[in-house]
Design an enzyme around this catalytic site. Sequence first.
Site, short mmCIF file in Angstrom:
data_model
loop_
_atom_site.label_atom_id
_atom_site.label_comp_id
_atom_site.label_asym_id
_atom_site.label_seq_id
_atom_site.Cartn_x
_atom_site.Cartn_y
_atom_site.Cartn_z
N SER A 141 0.88 -1.18 0.00
CA SER A 141 0.00 0.00 0.00
C SER A 141 0.91 1.22 0.00
O SER A 141 2.10 1.11 0.30
CB SER A 141 -0.83 -0.02 1.30
OG SER A 141 -1.47 1.21 1.52
N TYR A 154 -1.23 -0.84 10.78
CA TYR A 154 -1.44 -1.07 9.33
C TYR A 154 -0.23 -0.57 8.54
O TYR A 154 0.29 -1.25 7.66
CB TYR A 154 -2.73 -0.37 8.89
CG TYR A 154 -3.09 -0.61 7.43
CD1 TYR A 154 -3.59 -1.85 7.02
CD2 TYR A 154 -2.92 0.38 6.46
CE1 TYR A 154 -3.92 -2.08 5.68
CE2 TYR A 154 -3.25 0.16 5.13
CZ TYR A 154 -3.74 -1.08 4.74
OH TYR A 154 -4.07 -1.31 3.42
P1 NAD Z 1 -11.51 -6.09 1.45
O1 NAD Z 1 -11.77 -6.00 2.89
O2 NAD Z 1 -12.64 -5.92 0.48
O3 NAD Z 1 -10.77 -7.47 1.09
C1 NAD Z 1 -9.88 -8.12 1.97
C2 NAD Z 1 -10.19 -9.60 1.92
O4 NAD Z 1 -9.22 -10.29 2.73
C3 NAD Z 1 -11.57 -9.92 2.48
O5 NAD Z 1 -12.31 -10.71 1.58
C4 NAD Z 1 -11.26 -10.69 3.76
O6 NAD Z 1 -12.23 -11.69 4.09
C5 NAD Z 1 -9.92 -11.31 3.43
N1 NAD Z 1 -9.20 -11.69 4.65
C6 NAD Z 1 -8.95 -10.90 5.73
N2 NAD Z 1 -8.33 -11.63 6.68
C7 NAD Z 1 -8.19 -12.91 6.18
C8 NAD Z 1 -7.64 -14.11 6.70
N3 NAD Z 1 -7.10 -14.16 7.94
N4 NAD Z 1 -7.65 -15.21 5.93
C9 NAD Z 1 -8.20 -15.17 4.68
N5 NAD Z 1 -8.75 -14.06 4.14
C10 NAD Z 1 -8.74 -12.94 4.89
O7 NAD Z 1 -10.39 -5.00 1.12
P2 NAD Z 1 -9.61 -4.67 -0.23
O8 NAD Z 1 -9.65 -3.21 -0.37
O9 NAD Z 1 -10.06 -5.53 -1.35
O10 NAD Z 1 -8.12 -5.06 0.23
C11 NAD Z 1 -7.30 -6.02 -0.43
C12 NAD Z 1 -5.85 -5.71 -0.14
O11 NAD Z 1 -5.53 -4.41 -0.66
C13 NAD Z 1 -5.50 -5.65 1.37
O12 NAD Z 1 -4.23 -6.24 1.57
C14 NAD Z 1 -5.43 -4.16 1.64
O13 NAD Z 1 -4.63 -3.86 2.75
C15 NAD Z 1 -4.87 -3.66 0.34
N6 NAD Z 1 -5.07 -2.24 0.08
C16 NAD Z 1 -6.33 -1.72 0.06
C17 NAD Z 1 -6.49 -0.35 -0.17
C18 NAD Z 1 -7.86 0.30 -0.17
O14 NAD Z 1 -7.96 1.53 -0.14
N7 NAD Z 1 -8.94 -0.47 -0.25
C19 NAD Z 1 -5.38 0.46 -0.42
C20 NAD Z 1 -4.11 -0.12 -0.41
C21 NAD Z 1 -3.97 -1.48 -0.17
#
Ligand code: NAD
Length: 254
Positions: A141, A154
């Site tokens: 990120s 985070y």
């Molecule tokens: P999201 O919450 O929609 O998706 C995250 C997924 O990870 C969920 O489906 C959740 O069930 C799964 N998960 C969490 N803990 C878990 C575990 N212990 N075992 C198996 N699955 C697990 O969020 P997103 O925005 O799709 O995030 C995806 C990735 O992108 C993450 O690593 C997040 O940190 C990163 N990210 C997101 C953003 C943002 O603004 N949304 C920005 C930068 C990075």
Amino acid sequence: MDFSNKVVLITGGAGEIGHAAARAFARCNATIVVVDRDSRGEAVAAEICAAGGEARFIAADVTRSQDVERYVNMTLDTYGVIDCFLNNAGIEGRVAPIAEYDEADFDAVMAVNVKGVFLGLRYVLPVMIRQRSGAIVNTSSTAGLKGASGLAPYIASKHAVLGLTRSAALEVSPHGVRVNAICPGPVDTRMIQSIETQLNIDDPLGARQRGEAAIPTRRYSTPDEVANVMLFLCSDLATNMAGSHVVIDGGRTA
Ligand code: NAD
């Protein structure tokens, strides 16, 4: 992009970025394995199959080594190879200053975002080293590049993802395995809404407006825009990229 005959394993595949990635790779003819602890991953796999693709869902918790070993072995038993691995599951955790941060909440963020990514590498890398091929994209990120108030666990976890990415790339690039990371800024998903609400419980919309105003393109990224970079990093257009990270943030960190 053509991923015909390629098997792509996606953790966090039930989430919004993982879902977009599953759709994007499936459109390029890849076989998709959706891994998530949330059973909504079943619907993501079903959607790909309904569109004529090949996909399956494996319920697993990325923080448990038995689960990680199982999702890797089930993929190999079914499809024989792992060509691409999107090490993407993550949680945002609670938003609070370090001086007030609960130890258990800190452990929870580290367990998913750091240990989960480590365990994914721990069990997928031996497969790819044996194959002498493979591409991995770890989801870091812009939180892996700079600090932010209220989000220290985070932030620390996403810095750690870049450390794991660089170290893994040094170890496995000579074996024909590429490991890179992506650094999205805010992406329009549940996660950013959760952070906005926690940052400003009375006015989450105001938090979003201020967040978008601070981005040179004046908007958050879409999950599809993140998935496109994952596609590129796994493709034959990126065959000498290793240990690097690609920022997708509308110029926010520029
Ligand atoms: P999201 O919450 O929609 O998706 C995250 C997924 O990870 C969920 O489906 C959740 O069930 C799964 N998960 C969490 N803990 C878990 C575990 N212990 N075992 C198996 N699955 C697990 O969020 P997103 O925005 O799709 O995030 C995806 C990735 O992108 C993450 O690593 C997040 O940190 C990163 N990210 C997101 C953003 C943002 O603004 N949304 C920005 C930068 C990075």
